[in-house]
Design a protein around this motif. Structure first.
Motif, PDB file in Angstrom:
ATOM      1  N   THR A 185      -1.398  10.006  -4.719  1.00  0.00           N
ATOM      2  CA  THR A 185      -1.779  10.859  -4.655  1.00  0.00           C
ATOM      3  C   THR A 185      -3.118  11.483  -5.675  1.00  0.00           C
ATOM      4  OG1 THR A 185       0.101  11.848  -4.121  1.00  0.00           O
ATOM      5  CG2 THR A 185      -1.428  13.731  -5.423  1.00  0.00           C
ATOM      6  N   PRO A 240      -7.864   8.018  -2.173  1.00  0.00           N
ATOM      7  CA  PRO A 240      -6.695   8.540  -2.293  1.00  0.00           C
ATOM      8  C   PRO A 240      -6.126   9.013  -0.869  1.00  0.00           C
ATOM      9  CG  PRO A 240      -8.023  10.006  -3.563  1.00  0.00           C
ATOM     10  CD  PRO A 240      -8.928   8.116  -3.495  1.00  0.00           C
ATOM     11  N   ASP A 241      -5.379   9.442  -0.805  1.00  0.00           N
ATOM     12  CA  ASP A 241      -4.225   9.879   0.383  1.00  0.00           C
ATOM     13  C   ASP A 241      -4.092  11.294   0.296  1.00  0.00           C
ATOM     14  OD1 ASP A 241      -2.767   7.632   2.263  1.00  0.00           O
ATOM     15  OD2 ASP A 241      -2.670   7.401   0.319  1.00  0.00           O
ATOM     16  N   ARG A 242      -4.490  11.871  -0.958  1.00  0.00           N
ATOM     17  CA  ARG A 242      -4.833  13.115  -0.741  1.00  0.00           C
ATOM     18  C   ARG A 242      -5.205  13.763  -2.564  1.00  0.00           C
ATOM     19  NH1 ARG A 242       1.455  17.192  -1.619  1.00  0.00           N
ATOM     20  NH2 ARG A 242       0.087  19.134  -1.567  1.00  0.00           N
ATOM     21  N   ARG A 287     -13.802   9.760  -3.483  1.00  0.00           N
ATOM     22  CA  ARG A 287     -13.873   9.551  -2.142  1.00  0.00           C
ATOM     23  C   ARG A 287     -14.862   8.053  -2.083  1.00  0.00           C
ATOM     24  NH1 ARG A 287     -15.236  15.721   0.095  1.00  0.00           N
ATOM     25  NH2 ARG A 287     -12.993  16.197   0.774  1.00  0.00           N
ATOM     26  N   ARG A 322       0.821  -1.145   0.218  1.00  0.00           N
ATOM     27  CA  ARG A 322       0.228  -0.026  -0.475  1.00  0.00           C
ATOM     28  C   ARG A 322       1.318   0.763  -0.092  1.00  0.00           C
ATOM     29  NH1 ARG A 322      -2.400   4.247  -0.709  1.00  0.00           N
ATOM     30  NH2 ARG A 322      -4.195   4.584   0.444  1.00  0.00           N
ATOM     31  N   ARG A 373       1.664   5.332  -0.915  1.00  0.00           N
ATOM     32  CA  ARG A 373       0.940   7.051  -1.060  1.00  0.00           C
ATOM     33  C   ARG A 373      -0.018   7.006  -2.195  1.00  0.00           C
ATOM     34  NH1 ARG A 373      -0.173  10.979   2.322  1.00  0.00           N
ATOM     35  NH2 ARG A 373       0.321  13.001   1.305  1.00  0.00           N
TER      36      ARG A 373
END
Length: 353
Positions: free
Chosen positions: A10, A36-38, A30, A6, A8
Motif C-alpha cells: 500500500t 502497489p496494490d493501493r 504506476r 509477493r 500486499r
C-alpha cells in the motif's frame, strides 16, 4: 517474520497543496515493475485541489481530521485505517521513484531482519549555483552509501516498510510516527533500530526530489533537519542506537569550530600583515581536499567536476549549512520546538521547513 514472495503493498502519500507535483508522483508509482496494490493520497489541510487531482488520476484520497502534528500526524491517521499486512510505501507527494524501486526493495526483505528500505535521493538537474551545490551534496551522499553499505536515515522521500516492523514500533513507543519530532523519518529509523530491525538503502532505489531554490529556504530546511536530530538524540538518550547519531553531532560541532577558527585566523593574519601569505603545507592540504571533492563526484559530467575542483563555491555553501546548524543549536538551547513553513514555487507549494 519471513517475507512472502509477493505481499500486499500500500502506497501512502502525505500531501499539502501538491497539485503541481502529484500527477508525476502517481505516474512514477504506476510505472513500477511491481506496482502497489493501493495508492492513498493523504491531504493535510490542503487549500488547493489536491484531493480532486488525486481522484481524477484514479487513486484514493483522504483528508486528515484536526491534525496539528504535520506530516507525522497525517501518516498516523492514514496508517490507523489500513490493514496491517504486507508492506507500506511511505512517499512524499513531490517525489518520483525509479521504475524498479519496489522490485529492488523487496529483494532486501528476503532478509527477515530488514524492517525498512529507504530511497537514495537525488535532485532534479541543477540550473543554478545553489541547486548545483545541493545536487553534488546528494550525489556524494549516494556515493558514500554505495561505498559503505550503511544507512544513516531511512529517507522520508520514499521508503518501503514492513508492516510488522511498524507494529513493533507502535507497541513499544505508543505510535508509529512520533508526533513531537520535526524529523519524523530520522525518528522512525531510530525506533525501528531500537526494536531490533535493520534498515537499508540500496543505491538502485533512487528517488528524485526538489532542491531548495534560495538561501533562506535552504537555511530553514537544514535548521529544521539539524534541530530534529538534536531533539531525537536528546529524547532517546544514550544507547546503542543513538551512539552513531551523537557521533555525527560531535563531528558537526567540530567542523563549525574548525571553520570558525580558520576564518578568524585568516582575518587576523590579514589585519596584522596586510596580506595573505601562502604556505606550502596549506597548499598541499588544499590540493588533497580539492582532489577529494572531485573524486567523490567523478561520475558527474566534467563541468560539475570542474565546479567541485574550484573548492571555494562549495566552501561558501558549507558555511551556509554550518550557520544553519548553529541556528539549530541556538533553538535547542532555548527549548524551541522548531516550525514548518511553506515553500512556494511556480508550480507547487509544499511543507519543507
Amino acid at each position: 517474520m519471513n517475507t512472502p514472495a509477493r505481499s500486499r503493498i500500500t502506497a501512502v502519500l502525505p500531501a499539502h497543496n501538491e497539485v503541481g507535483a502529484l500527477p508525476a508522483t502517481i505516474a512514477s508509482l504506476r510505472a513500477q515493475t511491481i506496482p502497489p496494490d493501493r495508492i492513498i493520497v493523504v491531504s493535510d489541510r490542503s487549500t488547493d485541489h489536491t484531493v480532486e487531482i488525486a481522484e481524477a488520476f484514479g487513486v484514493e484520497a483522504m483528508e486528515t481530521v484536526d491534525n496539528a502534528a504535520r506530516k507525522a500526524g497525517a501518516l498516523n491517521q492514514a496508517l490507523e485505517i489500513l490493514e496491517p499486512e504486507g508492506f507500506v510505501l511511505i512517499m512524499d507527494a513531490d517525489t518520483q521513484i525509479v521504475p524498479r524501486f519496489i522490485e529492488r526493495a523487496l529483494q532486501e526483505f528476503q532478509d527477515p531482519d530488514v524492517g525498512g528500505v529507504g530511497a537514495v535521493f537525488r535532485a532534479d538537474p541543477p540550473t543554478g549555483y545553489l541547486e548545483l551545490c545541493q545536487y553534488l551534496e546528494w550525489a556524494r551522499y549516494a556515493e558514500q552509501i554505495e561505498r559503505t553499505g550503511k544507512t544513516f536515515v531511512m529517507s522520508g522521500t520514499a521508503a518501503l516498510i514492513r508492516w510488522q516492523a511498524l507494529k513493533d514500533v507502535e507497541s513499544r513507543f505508543g505510535s508509529i510516527y512520533d508526533e513531537q519530532t520535526i524529523t519524523e523519518d530520522m525518528r522512525l529509523t531510530m525506533t525501528l533500530r531500537a526494536c531490533g530491525w535493520q534498515v537499508r538503502s540500496p543505491v538502485e532505489c533512487q528517488s528524485t526530489t526538489e532542491t531548495m531554490p534560495n538561501v533562506p529556504t535552504l537555511w530553514r530546511q537544514r535548521r529544521r533537519w539539524y534541530l530534529g536530530a538534536l531533539q531525537n538524540i536528546t529524547e532517546m538518550g544514550w544507547n546503542r542506537v543513538t551512539r552513531r547519531y551523537i557521533g555525527q553531532q560531535v563531528m558537526l560541532a567540530l567542523s563549525v569550530i574548525l571553520m570558525t577558527t580558520l576564518i578568524g585566523l585568516t582575518v587576523a593574519s590579514y589585519a596584522v600583515n596586510g596580506f595573505l601569505g601562502v604556505q606550502p603545507f596549506w597548499l598541499v592540504i588544499g590540493a588533497v581536499f580539492a582532489a577529494e571533492r572531485v573524486v567523490t563526484v567523478w561520475d558527474q559530467p566534467w563541468p560539475r567536476r570542474l565546479f567541485a575542483a574550484l573548492v571555494i563555491p562549495e566552501l561558501i555553501y558549507a558555511l551556509i549549512l554550518q550557520s544553519a546548524y548553529v541556528g539549530a543549536v541556538w533553538q535547542k538551547l532555548n527549548s524551541s520546538q522548531g516550525e514548518w513553513a511553506h515553500l512556494g514555487t511556480p508550480h507547487k507549494t509544499t511543507e519543507e521547513v
